[in-house]
Design an enzyme around this catalytic site. Structure first.
Site, PDB file in Angstrom:
ATOM      1  N   HIS A  97       1.793   4.639  -2.811  1.00 28.05           N
ATOM      2  CA  HIS A  97       1.903   6.090  -2.580  1.00 28.05           C
ATOM      3  C   HIS A  97       3.288   6.584  -3.011  1.00 28.05           C
ATOM      4  O   HIS A  97       3.426   7.645  -3.628  1.00 28.05           O
ATOM      5  CB  HIS A  97       1.709   6.401  -1.095  1.00 28.05           C
ATOM      6  CG  HIS A  97       0.281   6.333  -0.622  1.00 28.05           C
ATOM      7  ND1 HIS A  97      -0.713   7.110  -1.157  1.00 28.05           N
ATOM      8  CD2 HIS A  97      -0.318   5.585   0.347  1.00 28.05           C
ATOM      9  CE1 HIS A  97      -1.874   6.855  -0.531  1.00 28.05           C
ATOM     10  NE2 HIS A  97      -1.651   5.930   0.382  1.00 28.05           N
ATOM     11  N   GLU A 114      -4.716   7.862  -3.084  1.00 30.88           N
ATOM     12  CA  GLU A 114      -5.173   6.589  -2.521  1.00 30.88           C
ATOM     13  C   GLU A 114      -5.451   5.572  -3.634  1.00 30.88           C
ATOM     14  O   GLU A 114      -5.327   4.368  -3.422  1.00 30.88           O
ATOM     15  CB  GLU A 114      -6.412   6.832  -1.652  1.00 30.88           C
ATOM     16  CG  GLU A 114      -6.808   5.682  -0.756  1.00 30.88           C
ATOM     17  CD  GLU A 114      -5.795   5.349   0.347  1.00 30.88           C
ATOM     18  OE1 GLU A 114      -4.837   6.128   0.572  1.00 30.88           O
ATOM     19  OE2 GLU A 114      -5.938   4.286   0.979  1.00 30.88           O
ATOM     20  N   HIS A 171       0.836  -1.205   0.000  1.00 33.20           N
ATOM     21  CA  HIS A 171       0.000   0.000   0.000  1.00 33.20           C
ATOM     22  C   HIS A 171       0.876   1.262   0.000  1.00 33.20           C
ATOM     23  O   HIS A 171       0.738   2.133  -0.865  1.00 33.20           O
ATOM     24  CB  HIS A 171      -0.915  -0.021   1.236  1.00 33.20           C
ATOM     25  CG  HIS A 171      -1.827   1.157   1.342  1.00 33.20           C
ATOM     26  ND1 HIS A 171      -3.151   1.104   0.972  1.00 33.20           N
ATOM     27  CD2 HIS A 171      -1.620   2.427   1.758  1.00 33.20           C
ATOM     28  CE1 HIS A 171      -3.710   2.288   1.156  1.00 33.20           C
ATOM     29  NE2 HIS A 171      -2.794   3.117   1.645  1.00 33.20           N
ATOM     30  N   GLU A 172       1.787   1.325   0.953  1.00 34.24           N
ATOM     31  CA  GLU A 172       2.633   2.528   1.045  1.00 34.24           C
ATOM     32  C   GLU A 172       3.554   2.644  -0.172  1.00 34.24           C
ATOM     33  O   GLU A 172       3.897   3.750  -0.593  1.00 34.24           O
ATOM     34  CB  GLU A 172       3.439   2.515   2.351  1.00 34.24           C
ATOM     35  CG  GLU A 172       2.591   2.486   3.635  1.00 34.24           C
ATOM     36  CD  GLU A 172       1.482   3.531   3.693  1.00 34.24           C
ATOM     37  OE1 GLU A 172       1.642   4.620   3.099  1.00 34.24           O
ATOM     38  OE2 GLU A 172       0.422   3.247   4.311  1.00 34.24           O
TER      39      GLU A 172
HETATM   40 ZN    ZN Z   1      -3.120   5.222   1.771  1.00 34.22          ZN
END
Ligand code: ZN
Length: 503
Positions: free
Chosen positions: A268, A294, A264-265
């Site tokens: 980003h 996101e 997830h990170e």
């Molecule tokens: Zn996030």
């Protein structure tokens, strides 16, 4: 002064503002990773000072005069400089509407409320948070008035994080989404539940972190401009365009949470690392909005990271890492385990299908609080009623009910805190579908552990532009249509229809 000189001065001023923000980010990152606890009071003071200096520079009348002098150039041109001037003006106009005294009061309430929440949540003590939440709501209403007139009170809050989106647009989108999701979740939950026991064994932390980091670098995360550390709450942060860091966590008794937090990170970080170098240090040199940001974390975490294609390549490697724990677990069992759908109480643990229902109900409750239709004292009851209605489950207490998320208790204001998560899920599917239309071979590449085509398409169509285009513009340019839930619902129905043998 010539235009070129004025532009140079503008860039220099904007870079100083960014540097103050980035210096604050270093201090916050250190606080979350390595700082000894006793360092907290001095660190809070230093962060407050940096944020005051940043606000002073952002609202400096000399900056306003410079931007006014450059305004005609922005109106007549349509290049990077014109975009820079337009975006910097917009940021300036917004910043000067908020008095410094308000910023200070809001920050003070935010830190007091956050400290109180850290005790209140484990103690299941909503009563002690009630005055903080009431005060936050009051301050939020005061903030919104700086931006009057507006159509809905939530509009200025939403615009702060997702420029151009309004409460009315999100409401319509979420109503449609909720109508589709509630029956889909019901039909999945009528099937026998997936067996996720293979994820619960003893998994040493070090190999978990190394495996996650290996995938991150395979995705394209550049470690010359990044690094990975551990924190209880994972995040991505940025100190310059050449230093974009992520944090994650690993649990000794559960495999998936740490790994998917890392992915997830990484999503980003890939967005930020993909921004064109020319935009670095300007207001254009970052992701265009929270929702679009996101979408990238969710794309890499879920659409790629929880796909069968992805695990065809990586599951044998994960088994090698954990032969005793996973040696006897089939790829299919593992795939079902990491995509288990269930009605649960905690948003951050929720699967892809139920996640948005957690978000939508929070968004609705925020609006009711803002509109004065719901009193803070009645929030726990309203929360339970919505969980019962939408997810057929009732939290046994407020700890796992309305106290679970930090957002309302850390001074960020009430309203505009949660919607971006659902926007991210919707857009992740929309961007991914567009990339596949352009390059139908992407699934085959992913099966071979190869991500270049997908990452390059995202870089070309989204990442490199930073904040040069507004969210709606970038979505339309990259995908050929405005934001829509259709690709997302098609993605969910395709994937989970097959997993749960739905008709
Ligand atoms: Zn996030």
């Amino acid at each position: 002064m010539t235009i070129a000189t004025k532009l140079r001065e503008l860039r220099a001023r904007l870079l100083e503002i960014r540097d103050l923000g980035w210096a604050g980010a270093v201090l916050s990152w250190d606080q979350a990773t390595y700082m000894p606890v006793a360092g907290a009071p001095a660190r809070a003071r230093q962060l407050a000072l940096l944020s005051r200096l940043e606000h002073e520079r952002m609202t400096d009348p000399a900056l306003g005069r410079l931007l006014a002098a450059l305004a005609p150039y922005a109106d007549e041109h349509d290049d990077d400089d014109a975009r820079l001037i337009a975006v910097a003006r917009r940021d300036f106009e917004k910043a000067i509407k908020v008095p410094a005294s308000y910023v200070e009061r809001a920050n003070a309430l935010g830190s007091a409320s956050y400290s109180a929440w850290r005790n209140a949540r484990p103690n299941n003590d909503f009563a002690s948070m009630r005055p903080y939440l009431e005060k936050s709501l009051e301050l939020t209403r005061e903030y919104v008035e700086f931006f009057a007139p507006y159509q809905h009170m939530a509009d200025p809050l939403i615009d702060d994080v997702d420029e151009g989106l309004t409460c009315a647009t999100i409401r319509a989108l979420f109503d449609e989404l909720r109508r589709e999701l509630v029956p889909l979740v019901a039909s999945i939950c009528n099937q026998p539940p997936a067996d996720a026991s293979c994820l619960h064994a003893e998994f040493a932390e070090r190999p978990q972190l190394e495996f996650g980091l290996k995938v991150a670098t395979d995705f394209g995360y550049d470690l010359k401009r990044g690094r990975l550390d551990t924190t209880p709450h994972p995040f991505c942060t940025k100190f310059s365009d050449a230093d974009i860091r992520i944090t994650t966590r690993a649990y000794a008794n559960e495999l998936s949470q740490g790994l998917f937090s890392t992915l997830h990170e990484t999503g980003h970080a890939l967005y930020e690392q993909g921004i064109a170098h020319e935009l670095a240090g300007t207001p254009l040199g970052r992701g265009t909005s929270m929702g679009v940001h996101e979408s990238q974390s969710r794309l890499w975490e879920n659409v790629v990271g929880r796909s069968r294609n992805f695990w065809q390549h990586y599951y044998p490697k994960l088994q090698q890492e954990f032969p005793e724990q996973l040696g006897k677990t089939s790829p299919d069992t593992f795939y079902r385990a990491i995509n288990k759908v269930e009605r649960s109480l905690i948003r951050t643990d929720a699967d892809e299908v139920t996640y948005n229902l957690h978000v939508i109900l929070r968004f609705d409750l925020e609006l009711e609080l803002l509109e004065g239709k719901l009193a803070v004292k009645d929030l726990p009851q309203a929360w339970r009623a919505r969980y019962e209605r939408d997810l057929a489950t009732t939290p046994p207490d407020d700890r796992d009910g309305c106290l679970q998320d930090v957002h309302w208790y850390s001074g960020g204001g009430i309203g505009g805190a949660f919607h971006s998560y659902a926007i991210g899920n919707i857009l992740a599917a929309q961007f991914h579908a567009a990339a596949l239309r352009a390059h139908p071979d992407i699934p085959n590449e992913i099966r071979a552990g190869e991500f270049t085509t997908l990452r390059q398409w995202l870089t070309e169509n989204l990442y490199r532009h930073g904040r040069k285009f507004k969210p709606a513009e970038i979505v339309a340019r990259a995908t050929g249509e405005p934001m829509t839930i259709k690709p997302y619902m098609a993605y969910l129905r395709g994937k989970y229809g097959a997993l749960y043998q739905l008709a």
